[in-house]
Design an enzyme around this catalytic site. Sequence first.
Site, mmCIF file in Angstrom:
data_model
loop_
_atom_site.group_PDB
_atom_site.id
_atom_site.type_symbol
_atom_site.label_atom_id
_atom_site.label_comp_id
_atom_site.label_asym_id
_atom_site.label_seq_id
_atom_site.Cartn_x
_atom_site.Cartn_y
_atom_site.Cartn_z
ATOM 1 N N HIS A 104 32.008 76.758 34.838
ATOM 2 C CA HIS A 104 32.703 75.553 34.400
ATOM 3 C C HIS A 104 33.441 75.858 33.108
ATOM 4 O O HIS A 104 32.869 76.441 32.181
ATOM 5 C CB HIS A 104 31.710 74.407 34.161
ATOM 6 C CG HIS A 104 32.304 73.255 33.390
ATOM 7 N ND1 HIS A 104 31.885 72.889 32.128
ATOM 8 C CD2 HIS A 104 33.319 72.403 33.716
ATOM 9 C CE1 HIS A 104 32.602 71.864 31.701
ATOM 10 N NE2 HIS A 104 33.478 71.550 32.643
ATOM 11 N N SER A 105 34.719 75.498 33.042
ATOM 12 C CA SER A 105 35.516 75.629 31.819
ATOM 13 C C SER A 105 35.485 77.080 31.329
ATOM 14 O O SER A 105 35.938 77.968 32.049
ATOM 15 C CB SER A 105 35.004 74.635 30.772
ATOM 16 O OG SER A 105 35.943 74.436 29.742
#
Length: 313
Positions: free
Chosen positions: A117-118
């Site tokens: 994520h990210s």
Amino acid sequence: MCEPIMSNGTSSGRTMRNIEEIEIPVPWGVVAGKWWGSRVKQPVLALHGWQDNAGTFDRLCPLLPPEIPILAIDLPGHGKSSHYPKGMHYFIFWDGITLIRRIVKYHGWTKLTLLGHSLGGALSFMYAASFPDEVDRFISIDIAGPTVRDHHKTAASTGDCIDKFLHYETLPESKMPCYGYEEMIDLVLAAYDGSVDYDSVEVLMRRGMALAPAHFNKEGYHFARDLRLKVALLGMFSMEQVLAYAERITCKVLNIRADPGMQFDNPEVYANVMEVLKRTASKVVYHEIPGSHHLHLVTPDRVSEQISEFLLQ
């Protein structure tokens, strides 16, 4: 520590699987993590975002296929992982490639599957580009590749970042801010500016805060992460660099873009990277799904089906 958890399926037909807290030795200490499921099979390596921790996957993992183990780690300086020694800067988009390599070599894994994520998605992208023959697939949530920032902003902020780094490095523990539990949760909730809700913050703060030790001479909680992470955005990328790495990726890719999701300085980078991946990767699956930047944590049911299908292919 092993903790059984209900995972996947209906309330009457869920499968039990264990969660185990683990530590991986590294030269500066340990990398901590949560291992979901079988310790016999090679897991998916899950990587969280900047200043988050392995808890970011706590709500998603129970919704994924129980036969697929997942190791969610705390990146250095985050959660329960060791901080870097004094004198060392965090170059987060570069350090992570070496960290993944250390973990792969430590466990002797082959044909890696990554879930990020990210920042974690950007690290998955970079590792797949750096070792294209050794990654089977990766899943990236609300990021396509490393962030491309305005170079003029970077140049203007460099001196301030260095001074802050030196300040944080020498800040005595007695000056570390401590907060009551509700105050800490409210502070983090405000800092995330709508990307998470109250319950999600509580999940993240299970690993993201710690009781102030006795020698602090104050009560309450302090942030577990390394303060120096706040000035860890030096060594950023140009558009040309990111696209050059994208051209080396040959594995299968699932990209989930949140809507509205993260707002980027250069939003065109996302589309440009995806166009390159469609030419070079063996398979690209792309979904736009309503939700915040942390949709996998706040609304995991919106992404679990797509991720499960991709992992099981």
